[in-house]
Design a protein around this motif. Structure first.
Motif, mmCIF file in Angstrom:
data_model
loop_
_atom_site.group_PDB
_atom_site.id
_atom_site.type_symbol
_atom_site.label_atom_id
_atom_site.label_comp_id
_atom_site.label_asym_id
_atom_site.label_seq_id
_atom_site.Cartn_x
_atom_site.Cartn_y
_atom_site.Cartn_z
ATOM 1 N N LEU B 21 0.823 -1.214 0.000
ATOM 2 C CA LEU B 21 0.000 0.000 0.000
ATOM 3 C C LEU B 21 0.863 1.273 0.000
ATOM 4 C CD1 LEU B 21 -2.908 1.107 -0.040
ATOM 5 C CD2 LEU B 21 -2.871 1.090 2.447
ATOM 6 N N PRO B 22 1.834 1.423 0.957
ATOM 7 C CA PRO B 22 2.666 2.640 0.913
ATOM 8 C C PRO B 22 3.472 2.761 -0.376
ATOM 9 C CG PRO B 22 3.498 1.074 2.565
ATOM 10 C CD PRO B 22 2.136 0.611 2.149
ATOM 11 N N GLN B 23 3.902 1.624 -0.972
ATOM 12 C CA GLN B 23 4.642 1.680 -2.243
ATOM 13 C C GLN B 23 3.732 2.146 -3.370
ATOM 14 O OE1 GLN B 23 8.182 0.895 -3.047
ATOM 15 N NE2 GLN B 23 7.343 2.175 -4.651
ATOM 16 N N ALA B 24 2.500 1.634 -3.401
ATOM 17 C CA ALA B 24 1.537 2.028 -4.446
ATOM 18 C C ALA B 24 1.194 3.513 -4.316
ATOM 19 C CB ALA B 24 0.273 1.173 -4.347
ATOM 20 N N ILE B 25 1.004 3.986 -3.073
ATOM 21 C CA ILE B 25 0.695 5.412 -2.832
ATOM 22 C C ILE B 25 1.856 6.283 -3.307
ATOM 23 C CG2 ILE B 25 0.348 7.164 -1.016
ATOM 24 C CD1 ILE B 25 -1.240 4.981 0.552
ATOM 25 N N LEU B 26 3.091 5.898 -2.911
ATOM 26 C CA LEU B 26 4.295 6.649 -3.315
ATOM 27 C C LEU B 26 4.423 6.710 -4.835
ATOM 28 C CD1 LEU B 26 7.015 7.976 -2.204
ATOM 29 C CD2 LEU B 26 8.060 5.748 -2.628
ATOM 30 N N THR B 27 4.237 5.559 -5.487
ATOM 31 C CA THR B 27 4.399 5.474 -6.945
ATOM 32 C C THR B 27 3.315 6.255 -7.681
ATOM 33 O OG1 THR B 27 5.410 3.292 -6.676
ATOM 34 C CG2 THR B 27 4.641 3.859 -8.887
ATOM 35 N N LEU B 28 2.058 6.143 -7.223
ATOM 36 C CA LEU B 28 0.962 6.852 -7.891
ATOM 37 C C LEU B 28 1.061 8.360 -7.670
ATOM 38 C CD1 LEU B 28 -1.943 4.352 -7.092
ATOM 39 C CD2 LEU B 28 -0.940 4.776 -9.348
#
Lengths: 90, 90
Positions: B21-28
């Motif tokens: 989740l934090p990786q997806a948020i950072l990437t998006l």
């Protein structure tokens, strides 16, 4: 469990474990961790350690082997990320 | 299976799933995928899909739920990475 189900399980374990190898190689080679989430790698490495303990508790060799490999790869990526966080502001 | 073993399994599944989740948020949010391995996210997303099929075949709700969530998150990260690869040389 049919042979098809078992095969899909082995393929799944092999893919999710092996996937961290190219990421670890890229991170160790370039040392670039700007786009990597510290929270992700902290939670993920801890999670893989829990999977390893779980595998040992239930005596499942596949879970143990897959998670030993994933732990080494994820911990290497996390180590570079932590090093970068403390050595310079990103 | 003791309650301790079962709890460690649930914690392990929650951590490795939630970590994306934090990786997806950072990437998006940043759209920065330079330090992310395309090979990793391709293999990982395919692997998670295999875990999902495996979970459906053996009728394990935990495996199904964990891998549906992980698939959505990993596929989002992969989509941004592929978009960046084709829109400009990284």
């Amino acid at each position: 469990m049919t042979w098809l189900t078992e095969t899909i399980g082995y393929v799944a374990a092999a893919l999710t474990t092996a996937s961290f190898l190219p990421q670890a190689i890229l991170t160790l080679r370039t040392r670039d961790t700007a786009a990597l989430s510290l929270t992700m790698y902290s939670l993920f490495t801890l999670g893989v350690l829990c999977w390893l303990v779980y595998g040992i508790f239930i005596g499942n060799t596949i879970i143990i082997v897959a998670n030993v490999i994933t732990f080494v790869l994820a911990a290497s990526i996390l180590a570079v990320k932590i090093y970068n966080c403390f050595s310079k502001p990103r």
